[in-house]
Write a protein that holds these residues in place. Sequence first.
Motif, PDB file in Angstrom:
ATOM      1  N   LEU A   1     -25.550   4.498  26.929  1.00 12.61           N
ATOM      2  CA  LEU A   1     -24.280   4.241  27.597  1.00 12.61           C
ATOM      3  C   LEU A   1     -23.239   5.208  27.023  1.00 12.61           C
TER       4      LEU A   1
ATOM      5  N   ASP B   1     -25.554   5.579  17.152  1.00 15.68           N
ATOM      6  CA  ASP B   1     -25.490   5.195  18.561  1.00 15.68           C
ATOM      7  C   ASP B   1     -26.603   5.874  19.338  1.00 15.68           C
TER       8      ASP B   1
ATOM      9  N   VAL C   1     -19.591   4.613  24.851  1.00 12.20           N
ATOM     10  CA  VAL C   1     -19.556   3.301  24.209  1.00 12.20           C
ATOM     11  C   VAL C   1     -20.624   3.277  23.118  1.00 12.20           C
ATOM     12  N   ASN C   2     -20.278   2.798  21.965  1.00 11.34           N
ATOM     13  CA  ASN C   2     -21.240   2.539  20.907  1.00 11.34           C
ATOM     14  C   ASN C   2     -21.504   1.032  20.919  1.00 11.34           C
TER      15      ASN C   2
ATOM     16  N   ASP D   1     -27.955   4.234  22.063  1.00  9.46           N
ATOM     17  CA  ASP D   1     -27.980   3.673  23.406  1.00  9.46           C
ATOM     18  C   ASP D   1     -27.542   4.743  24.398  1.00  9.46           C
TER      19      ASP D   1
HETATM   20 CA   LIG Z   1     -23.604   5.077  23.469  1.00  8.88          CA
END
Ligand SMILES: [Ca+2]
Length: 369
Positions: A303, A299, A306-307, A301
């Motif tokens: 965010l 992961d 959240v993955n 990202d």
């Molecule tokens: Ca993430």
Amino acid sequence: MIDSGRTCLSCSGIENLTDCTVIEACKDDEVCFTHKYTHGPNYMYTPELYDVGCTNQKLCIPGKPGSVFGKRGTRRHYVCETCCNNTDICNMKSACAKPSDHKELCESTNKEGNRKCLACNGVKSFLDCTEVETCKSDEVSLTQLRNDSSFPRECDDMKNITSGVYTIYPDGFHPIRAFCIVDNHNKETWTVIQHRSTGNVNFDRDWDEYKRGFGSPHGDHWLGNDIIHQISTSTSHKLSIYLEDFNRDFKYANYSYFEIGDENRKYQLLLYAYSGTGGLTDYFGSYVNNELFSTKDQDNDRLANVNCAERDHGGWWYFHNSYCSNVNLNGPYLAGTVTNSSAMYWKDWPQQYYSLRKSTMMIKRIDEK
Ligand SMILES: [Ca+2]
């Protein structure tokens, strides 16, 4: 040995390539070969044996182990294909052996001066090797071999071809198969890095699979992040993305600059200068430029909590603001209208949350040769 000479291991009837210590200097028009065979059924003991050495065979038989690949140029020649079991390494001095035996990937010549060479143990591919050592004065580096290679690095290097699957050598001598698209109108030849049109290849894959690529260039596939990095950073490249819906309407998203970083940079995306056909809005580069690649098991990202790759079932460069993506061409192939962004989609075309029929991502060198 002459300056342009290539050296090959040279032995006959050996059971293990590591048993061969004899080195032969080939003639200018010769290449190395490795031939693997067994005796007939009359022999009680039928081990697999090897012959290795120089040969004047000039043509390869793609995919056939031990076949010879290519003809040497005036200074040196390049690869054999699959000479060595489970490796991409040809019959070169001290390189053609079990992966665990690889000591150095240099070729012996009478070149003057010290050079840096890759030096790795147990690698299955040169792409995996990052260690470097200084070669002896009579050795030449793989980098030199790469730089001198006359093999096509990408589809754009092949002239007078039609669209189809070809062998390219992104690093100069490591062969891979790729789909080439010839645009006769613009006289451009593109290398496909992603294609989907059937949905019969699962794109919900892990980091290592995206790194190495998956699927077949004849159908749905991801070329592989290491390869995409290699090609896109060899010279400047542009990206074109073809999108098609189930009414057979299509659009193009074009970026006049594209590259991705290496694995250490998490295949970071760089995209500039968008133009789209038919009013297609840039929901990709304008949102995820500079973002890192993510997969369900990595992961990257931005965010929190959240993955995105896990949630949306595909490796991709995800958006970091308040949601995962506006475009995800590696999402699930759901064929038409869907209820959320976990699909193979381009936001708002042809409509919000619509899983496309086809996508093709392709790159081409920006002419500067
Ligand atoms: Ca993430």
